[in-house]
Design a protein around this motif. Sequence first.
Motif: not given
Length: 216
Positions: A41-48, A57-61, A172-175
């Motif tokens: 559970y994210i209390n604070e912050g951003l998780v990719k 290559e990385e593929n952002l989900l 952005i590109a992968s999305s």
Amino acid sequence: MLANSEQNEALVGLFRKGTRLRYKKNEFIIRPGERLQGVYYINEGLVKAFDITRYGEENLLIVRKDQEIFPLIWAITGQERRVIYQALSPCDVWRISRGQFLTYLKDPSNPLSPLLDMTIEMYRIHSERIINLEYRSVRERLISFLITMCSRFGVETKKSIMINVPLRHQDIASSINATRETTGRELAILVRKGFVTNNQLMITIKDLEALKKLLD
């Protein structure tokens, strides 16, 4: 949203019984190939959340934010998806075991509205991504992506809206199913036309309504 403040607090209370963890920016929370240790559970912050394509290559989900749970599909079904989770900013999270999470779900006295809200939001985000891919041009898909991110992470100022997530051109590109080079070129065009600004991975929307009209 279906959940009220008391129901949200009940869910948070479950995670506060677990282990509190802190991660630095860019630190892995769940590494490639790592066995899942629990539900977060994210209390604070951003998780990719991303995976690696067969081309390396990385593929952002998705980008998870505070008051959200991951990996939610595994938590409920037990099905692993080889998704990697990395802190996009300094993160403060709580972790419990999947067993604790399932016990909570099976108890009829526990409110499930907060989880239903999260599930609906996840469904909405992925539905919008599918709709985004229906646009033929990279520029249209880029604009649609920016509008979606603006609604989820936008921070309003007097004359603009900042997308409060650091976004690399590759993410952005992968999305939007485009190359990094084409994405960078199309983003530069939007900057040149005065629709957005792009400074140190932070994109600011200067004229949201004008962007929306480009998709009409």
